[in-house]
Scaffold this active site. Structure first.
Site, PDB file in Angstrom:
ATOM      1  N   ILE A  60       1.900  -8.953 -14.534  1.00  0.00           N
ATOM      2  CA  ILE A  60       0.811  -9.701 -14.136  1.00  0.00           C
ATOM      3  C   ILE A  60      -0.555  -9.129 -15.240  1.00  0.00           C
ATOM      4  O   ILE A  60      -1.159 -10.018 -15.637  1.00  0.00           O
ATOM      5  CB  ILE A  60       0.262  -9.547 -12.600  1.00  0.00           C
ATOM      6  CG1 ILE A  60       1.265 -10.251 -11.730  1.00  0.00           C
ATOM      7  CG2 ILE A  60      -0.997 -10.247 -12.665  1.00  0.00           C
ATOM      8  CD1 ILE A  60       0.985  -9.964 -10.267  1.00  0.00           C
ATOM      9  N   SER A 188      -2.928  -8.740  -2.887  1.00  0.00           N
ATOM     10  CA  SER A 188      -1.806  -9.354  -2.503  1.00  0.00           C
ATOM     11  C   SER A 188      -1.769 -10.064  -1.167  1.00  0.00           C
ATOM     12  O   SER A 188      -2.715  -9.865  -0.094  1.00  0.00           O
ATOM     13  CB  SER A 188      -0.711  -8.156  -2.499  1.00  0.00           C
ATOM     14  OG  SER A 188       0.414  -8.636  -1.948  1.00  0.00           O
ATOM     15  N   TYR A 201       0.951   0.205   1.601  1.00  0.00           N
ATOM     16  CA  TYR A 201       0.452  -0.593   0.544  1.00  0.00           C
ATOM     17  C   TYR A 201      -0.267  -1.808   1.104  1.00  0.00           C
ATOM     18  O   TYR A 201      -1.220  -2.211   0.732  1.00  0.00           O
ATOM     19  CB  TYR A 201       2.021  -1.051   0.054  1.00  0.00           C
ATOM     20  CG  TYR A 201       1.676  -2.188  -1.121  1.00  0.00           C
ATOM     21  CD1 TYR A 201       1.222  -1.812  -2.641  1.00  0.00           C
ATOM     22  CD2 TYR A 201       2.103  -3.496  -0.894  1.00  0.00           C
ATOM     23  CE1 TYR A 201       1.137  -2.918  -3.378  1.00  0.00           C
ATOM     24  CE2 TYR A 201       1.734  -4.575  -1.857  1.00  0.00           C
ATOM     25  CZ  TYR A 201       1.609  -4.276  -2.978  1.00  0.00           C
ATOM     26  OH  TYR A 201       1.300  -5.215  -3.956  1.00  0.00           O
ATOM     27  N   LYS A 205      -3.934  -2.868   0.011  1.00  0.00           N
ATOM     28  CA  LYS A 205      -4.495  -4.346  -0.336  1.00  0.00           C
ATOM     29  C   LYS A 205      -5.499  -4.959   0.451  1.00  0.00           C
ATOM     30  O   LYS A 205      -6.318  -5.691  -0.027  1.00  0.00           O
ATOM     31  CB  LYS A 205      -3.099  -5.044  -0.590  1.00  0.00           C
ATOM     32  CG  LYS A 205      -2.112  -4.716  -1.721  1.00  0.00           C
ATOM     33  CD  LYS A 205      -2.683  -4.585  -3.212  1.00  0.00           C
ATOM     34  CE  LYS A 205      -2.074  -4.103  -4.108  1.00  0.00           C
ATOM     35  NZ  LYS A 205      -2.678  -4.159  -5.545  1.00  0.00           N
ATOM     36  N   THR A 236       8.048 -10.408 -11.452  1.00  0.00           N
ATOM     37  CA  THR A 236       7.798  -9.208 -12.064  1.00  0.00           C
ATOM     38  C   THR A 236       8.785  -7.959 -11.783  1.00  0.00           C
ATOM     39  O   THR A 236       9.645  -8.225 -10.671  1.00  0.00           O
ATOM     40  CB  THR A 236       6.297  -8.755 -11.944  1.00  0.00           C
ATOM     41  OG1 THR A 236       6.354  -8.040 -10.801  1.00  0.00           O
ATOM     42  CG2 THR A 236       5.464  -9.493 -12.664  1.00  0.00           C
TER      43      THR A 236
HETATM   44  N1  NAP Z   1       4.762  -9.080  -8.419  1.00  0.00           N
HETATM   45  C1  NAP Z   1       4.433  -9.381  -7.042  1.00  0.00           C
HETATM   46  O1  NAP Z   1       4.974  -9.946  -6.586  1.00  0.00           O
HETATM   47  C2  NAP Z   1       2.843  -8.931  -6.741  1.00  0.00           C
HETATM   48  C3  NAP Z   1       2.360  -9.764  -5.633  1.00  0.00           C
HETATM   49  C4  NAP Z   1       1.085  -9.287  -5.144  1.00  0.00           C
HETATM   50  C5  NAP Z   1       0.516  -8.226  -5.857  1.00  0.00           C
HETATM   51  N2  NAP Z   1       0.915  -7.805  -7.108  1.00  0.00           N
HETATM   52  C6  NAP Z   1       0.214  -6.578  -7.598  1.00  0.00           C
HETATM   53  O2  NAP Z   1      -0.117  -6.834  -8.961  1.00  0.00           O
HETATM   54  C7  NAP Z   1      -0.333  -5.710  -9.477  1.00  0.00           C
HETATM   55  C8  NAP Z   1       0.795  -5.774 -10.759  1.00  0.00           C
HETATM   56  O3  NAP Z   1       1.927  -5.869 -10.364  1.00  0.00           O
HETATM   57  P1  NAP Z   1       3.234  -6.221 -11.358  1.00  0.00           P
HETATM   58  O4  NAP Z   1       4.112  -7.220 -10.308  1.00  0.00           O
HETATM   59  O5  NAP Z   1       2.567  -7.017 -12.564  1.00  0.00           O
HETATM   60  O6  NAP Z   1       3.830  -5.088 -11.763  1.00  0.00           O
HETATM   61  P2  NAP Z   1       4.672  -4.593 -12.898  1.00  0.00           P
HETATM   62  O7  NAP Z   1       5.250  -5.879 -13.618  1.00  0.00           O
HETATM   63  O8  NAP Z   1       5.610  -3.517 -12.608  1.00  0.00           O
HETATM   64  O9  NAP Z   1       3.774  -3.934 -13.899  1.00  0.00           O
HETATM   65  C9  NAP Z   1       2.934  -2.850 -13.531  1.00  0.00           C
HETATM   66  C10 NAP Z   1       2.119  -2.557 -14.825  1.00  0.00           C
HETATM   67  O10 NAP Z   1       1.041  -1.527 -14.392  1.00  0.00           O
HETATM   68  C11 NAP Z   1       1.058  -0.208 -14.983  1.00  0.00           C
HETATM   69  N3  NAP Z   1       0.730   0.803 -14.250  1.00  0.00           N
HETATM   70  C12 NAP Z   1       1.697   0.967 -13.032  1.00  0.00           C
HETATM   71  N4  NAP Z   1       1.046   2.121 -12.417  1.00  0.00           N
HETATM   72  C13 NAP Z   1      -0.282   2.379 -13.094  1.00  0.00           C
HETATM   73  C14 NAP Z   1      -1.327   3.366 -13.013  1.00  0.00           C
HETATM   74  N5  NAP Z   1      -1.186   4.312 -11.944  1.00  0.00           N
HETATM   75  N6  NAP Z   1      -2.069   3.644 -13.800  1.00  0.00           N
HETATM   76  C15 NAP Z   1      -2.330   2.580 -14.635  1.00  0.00           C
HETATM   77  N7  NAP Z   1      -1.371   1.557 -15.113  1.00  0.00           N
HETATM   78  C16 NAP Z   1      -0.235   1.644 -13.965  1.00  0.00           C
HETATM   79  C17 NAP Z   1       2.475  -0.277 -15.619  1.00  0.00           C
HETATM   80  O11 NAP Z   1       2.717   0.202 -16.966  1.00  0.00           O
HETATM   81  P3  NAP Z   1       3.041   1.930 -16.967  1.00  0.00           P
HETATM   82  O12 NAP Z   1       4.582   1.894 -16.365  1.00  0.00           O
HETATM   83  O13 NAP Z   1       3.092   2.030 -18.491  1.00  0.00           O
HETATM   84  O14 NAP Z   1       1.974   2.593 -16.391  1.00  0.00           O
HETATM   85  C18 NAP Z   1       2.573  -1.875 -16.074  1.00  0.00           C
HETATM   86  O15 NAP Z   1       1.980  -2.186 -17.086  1.00  0.00           O
HETATM   87  C19 NAP Z   1      -0.038  -4.614  -8.787  1.00  0.00           C
HETATM   88  O16 NAP Z   1      -1.377  -4.296  -8.330  1.00  0.00           O
HETATM   89  C20 NAP Z   1       0.690  -5.219  -7.447  1.00  0.00           C
HETATM   90  O17 NAP Z   1       0.280  -4.520  -6.275  1.00  0.00           O
HETATM   91  C21 NAP Z   1       1.974  -8.010  -7.351  1.00  0.00           C
END
Ligand code: NAP
Length: 302
Positions: A60, A188, A201, A205, A236
Site C-alpha cells: 500500500i 484497518s 493489532y 488500529k 499485499t
Molecule cells: N494488506 C491489507 O490487507 C491491509 C489491510 C488493512 C490495513 N493494512 C495496513 O496497511 C499498512 C501496509 O500494509 P501492506 O499490506 O502494504 O504491507 P506490505 O506489503 O507488507 O508492506 C509493508 C511495508 O512497510 C515496511 N515496513 C514494515 N515494518 C516497518 C517499520 N517498522 N518501519 C518502517 N517501515 C516498515 C516494509 O518494508 P521493510 O520490510 O523494508 O521495512 C514495506 O515497505 C499496514 O499498516 C497495515 O496494517 C493492510
C-alpha cells in the site's frame, strides 16, 4: 495445513503472492514519463509539494508513494531495509517520478530523525505525511496472552500508534508555515470488525481512529488536516498472514468469506488506497479533517 492462494479471478489483476503489479507502469506512470518537463509537471494537481511516506517500499505504501509522485509531489520513500529503499527509489525514478529515499524503521528515534533530515535536505520542508508502516508480530488469543507476550507485542503499539505521533511532532516545525498541509494515517477495517487472533493489532488500529480525531483537533488551528484510511483486505504480502490465519485454503471458503464481509467480490488492490490518499492530500479535501474512510468494497458490518 498448506495454504492455497485464493482463486486468481478474485485477486485481480495479479496472484496474491506476486508483487508484479509493482513493476507494471500504469497508464498514469506512462503519462508521467512523457511529461517530465517542468512546465508539464507544474500543471499536476499536487505540483511542488513534498510528501514523507513511511513503509513505502512495498504494498500500500509503495502504491501511495507512486500515486503522489504521479500527481506532482516529490516523495521521500522509506522503510527498514536499505535494499528495499534502493529498489523502490530506482523503480519510481525509472518511471520519471521525483523521489528520494532513506532507511527508517519508524519505531527507532534515530531513524525518524534521519527521515526528517533527508526530507529537509532534499526538499526544504514537508507538506504531507502519510504513515503507512504497521506491524503485526503477535498472533493468538488476546485473553490467553501473558504479560510477557503483551510486553513483546508492545512493538505493535510503538510502531503502529506511537511512531506516527512522534514522527509528526518531529516534522511539525517544518510543516506548520507552509499552509494546506495534510497527514494521512493508515488504520484497518479490523478497527471496526476485530480479526480473530489479532487482538493487539486490532487494538492498535482502533487507537489510530482516536489518534486521527485528536490530532485533527490539535492541528486544525495550524491549517494541518489529519485523516485516516481503513483498508479492507488488500492484495499485499501483509494480507498473506490473514489468509493463513483464517485457513482460507479453498476457493469456496474464500468466496464465502468475501460474501460475508464485503459487497464487492474481489480483493482490494494497493491502488484502491492510493487515489484516496492523493485526494485527502489535495486542496479538494481542504474542508475534510478528522475522518476515517474505509476502502473495503462496502462492508455492511462496519
Ligand atoms: N494488506 C491489507 O490487507 C491491509 C489491510 C488493512 C490495513 N493494512 C495496513 O496497511 C499498512 C501496509 O500494509 P501492506 O499490506 O502494504 O504491507 P506490505 O506489503 O507488507 O508492506 C509493508 C511495508 O512497510 C515496511 N515496513 C514494515 N515494518 C516497518 C517499520 N517498522 N518501519 C518502517 N517501515 C516498515 C516494509 O518494508 P521493510 O520490510 O523494508 O521495512 C514495506 O515497505 C499496514 O499498516 C497495515 O496494517 C493492510
Amino acid at each position: 495445513m498448506a495454504v492455497i492462494i485464493p482463486n486468481p479471478s478474485l485477486v485481480t489483476p495479479d496472484p496474491v503472492r506476486s508483487q508484479s503489479w509493482k513493476r507494471l507502469p500504469t497508464p498514469r506512470a506512462v503519462l508521467s514519463v512523457r511529461s517530465t518537463s517542468h512546465r508539464a509537471n507544474s500543471r499536476l494537481k499536487l505540483a511542488n509539494k513534498v510528501a514523507v511516506v513511511t513503509g513505502s517500499t512495498n504494498g500500500i505504501g509503495f502504491s501511495i508513494a507512486r500515486r503522489l509522485a504521479q500527481d506532482g509531489v516529490h516523495v521521500v520513500i522509506s522503510s527498514r531495509k536499505q535494499q528495499n529503499v534502493d529498489q523502490a527509489v530506482a523503480m519510481l525514478k525509472e518511471e520519471g517520478l521525483s523521489v528520494t529515499g532513506t532507511v527508517c524503521h519508524v519505531g527507532k528515534a534515530e531513524d525518524r530523525e534521519q527521515l526528517v533530515a533527508t526530507a529537509l535536505e532534499h526538499c526544504g520542508g514537508v507538506d504531507f505525511l502519510v504513515c503507512v508502516a504497521g506491524v503485526n508480530p503477535l498472533v493468538g488469543s488476546t485473553l490467553r496472552s501473558s504479560e510477557q507476550t503483551w510486553d513483546k507485542g508492545s512493538e505493535i503499539l510503538s510502531v503502529n500508534v506511537k511512531a506516527p505521533a512522534l514522527l509528526l511532532s518531529q516534522l511539525l516545525p517544518h510543516m506548520e508555515n507552509r499552509g494546506q498541509c495534510a497527514v494521512v494515517l493508515v488504520s484497518s477495517v479490523s478497527a471496526y470488525i476485530p480479526l480473530p487472533k489479532l487482538g493487539a493489532y486490532n487494538v492498535s488500529k482502533t487507537a489510530l481512529l482516536g489518534l486521527t480525531k485528536t490530532l485533527a483537533v490539535e492541528l486544525a488551528p495550524k491549517n494541518i488536516r489529519v485523516n485516516c484510511i481503513a483498508p479492507g483486505i488488500i492484495n499485499t504480502d501483509f494480507a498473506q498472514v490473514m489468509f493463513c490465519m483464517h485457513h482460507l485454503t479453498e476457493d469456496s471458503a474464500f468466496k464465502e468469506y468475501l460474501k460475508y464481509f464485503y459487497g464487492i467480490q474481489r480483493l482490494g488492490q494497493p491502488e484502491d488506497c492510493a487515489g484516496l490518499v492523493s485526494f485527502l492530500c489535495s486542496p479538494e479535501a481542504s474542508y475534510i479533517t478528522g475522518e476515517t474512510i474505509a476502502v473495503a468494497g462496502l462492508s455492511p458490518h462496519l
